[in-house]
Write a protein that holds these residues in place. Structure first.
Motif, PDB file in Angstrom:
ATOM      1  N   ALA A   6       7.687   6.546  -6.921  1.00  0.00           N
ATOM      2  CA  ALA A   6       8.713   6.200  -5.943  1.00  0.00           C
ATOM      3  C   ALA A   6      10.089   6.368  -6.577  1.00  0.00           C
ATOM      4  O   ALA A   6      10.262   6.198  -7.791  1.00  0.00           O
ATOM      5  CB  ALA A   6       8.526   4.766  -5.466  1.00  0.00           C
ATOM      6  N   ASP A  10      13.449   5.952  -1.544  1.00  0.00           N
ATOM      7  CA  ASP A  10      12.237   5.503  -0.844  1.00  0.00           C
ATOM      8  C   ASP A  10      12.317   4.045  -0.407  1.00  0.00           C
ATOM      9  O   ASP A  10      11.448   3.575   0.331  1.00  0.00           O
ATOM     10  CB  ASP A  10      11.000   5.664  -1.747  1.00  0.00           C
ATOM     11  N   LEU A  14       9.987   2.277   2.421  1.00  0.00           N
ATOM     12  CA  LEU A  14       9.016   1.314   1.897  1.00  0.00           C
ATOM     13  C   LEU A  14       9.175  -0.039   2.578  1.00  0.00           C
ATOM     14  O   LEU A  14       8.178  -0.713   2.871  1.00  0.00           O
ATOM     15  CB  LEU A  14       9.146   1.171   0.380  1.00  0.00           C
ATOM     16  N   THR A  43      11.277  -4.131  -5.007  1.00  0.00           N
ATOM     17  CA  THR A  43      10.931  -2.717  -4.913  1.00  0.00           C
ATOM     18  C   THR A  43      11.819  -1.876  -5.814  1.00  0.00           C
ATOM     19  O   THR A  43      11.341  -0.971  -6.505  1.00  0.00           O
ATOM     20  CB  THR A  43      11.021  -2.242  -3.445  1.00  0.00           C
ATOM     21  N   ILE A  54       3.891   6.301  -4.509  1.00  0.00           N
ATOM     22  CA  ILE A  54       3.905   6.651  -3.098  1.00  0.00           C
ATOM     23  C   ILE A  54       2.765   7.629  -2.834  1.00  0.00           C
ATOM     24  O   ILE A  54       2.569   8.572  -3.597  1.00  0.00           O
ATOM     25  CB  ILE A  54       5.222   7.378  -2.737  1.00  0.00           C
ATOM     26  N   ILE A  61       5.734   8.896   4.061  1.00  0.00           N
ATOM     27  CA  ILE A  61       5.056   7.924   3.208  1.00  0.00           C
ATOM     28  C   ILE A  61       3.870   7.349   3.971  1.00  0.00           C
ATOM     29  O   ILE A  61       4.020   6.795   5.058  1.00  0.00           O
ATOM     30  CB  ILE A  61       6.013   6.814   2.757  1.00  0.00           C
ATOM     31  N   THR A  64       1.597   2.926  -0.419  1.00  0.00           N
ATOM     32  CA  THR A  64       2.282   2.620  -1.673  1.00  0.00           C
ATOM     33  C   THR A  64       1.466   1.613  -2.467  1.00  0.00           C
ATOM     34  O   THR A  64       0.659   0.862  -1.912  1.00  0.00           O
ATOM     35  CB  THR A  64       3.697   2.074  -1.417  1.00  0.00           C
TER      36      THR A  64
END
Length: 170
Positions: A6, A10, A14, A43, A54, A61, A64
């Motif tokens: 990631a 992202d 996410l 994150t 990811i 996506i 995760t």
């Protein structure tokens, strides 16, 4: 589908994925992830430490997960059972913050994640994979058991909340 590390851009997608997961978990009537966790700060830290992964398909996506290879303090004490690799064993790869997009559930995303983690654990010389989840998170528990994880007992988060501890030898 492919797995990649990631990156900072992202974070927003996410957060949307984690919100989907929160809704799924809330529908189960449990409080896991209902307090805004995982959040952008956690994150961002995972991304900075290069431990956030990811699963992506055509730029979207699909899922995760995070791998932690320097131990998980909440796994030091397990009650009502024992770790498969031994209670004092610290040579494991921990999985955290696992989520699959609703539209991609049942399409092999979790297979890819677990296969990747097993490969990473073997390459790193780890004896096992460990993960935990809420007792009521039957979706995650079913996925873990389908992928060869064994329930080992109960661990407690820093908050004191109990979680079912799972392990898979690699």
């Amino acid at each position: 589908m492919e797995i990649r590390k990631a990156i900072k851009t992202d974070i927003d997608p996410l957060m949307a994925l984690f919100e989907e997961a929160r809704q799924t978990i809330a529908a189960l009537g449990i409080d896991q992830w209902q307090n805004g966790y995982p959040n952008p700060v956690v994150t961002s830290e995972d991304i900075g430490l290069e431990r956030a992964h990811i699963v992506e398909q055509n730029g979207t996506i699909c899922g995760t997960f995070v791998t932690v290879d320097n131990g998980e303090p909440t796994y030091d004490v397990i009650v009502d059972g024992h770790w498969l690799s031994g209670d004092g064993n610290k040579n494991y790869l921990a999985l955290h913050r696992v989520a699959v997009a609703v539209a991609m559930r049942g399409k092999g995303v979790s297979d890819m994640m677990v296969d990747y983690a097993v490969k990473k654990a073997r390459e790193g010389g780890f004896t096992s994979l460990r993960i935990d989840t809420h007792k009521g998170n039957v979706v995650m528990r079913r996925m873990l058991e389908h992928h060869g994880f064994t329930p080992c007992g109960t661990i407690f988060l820093a908050s004191g909340a109990p979680r079912v501890a799972y392990e898979r030898l690699v």
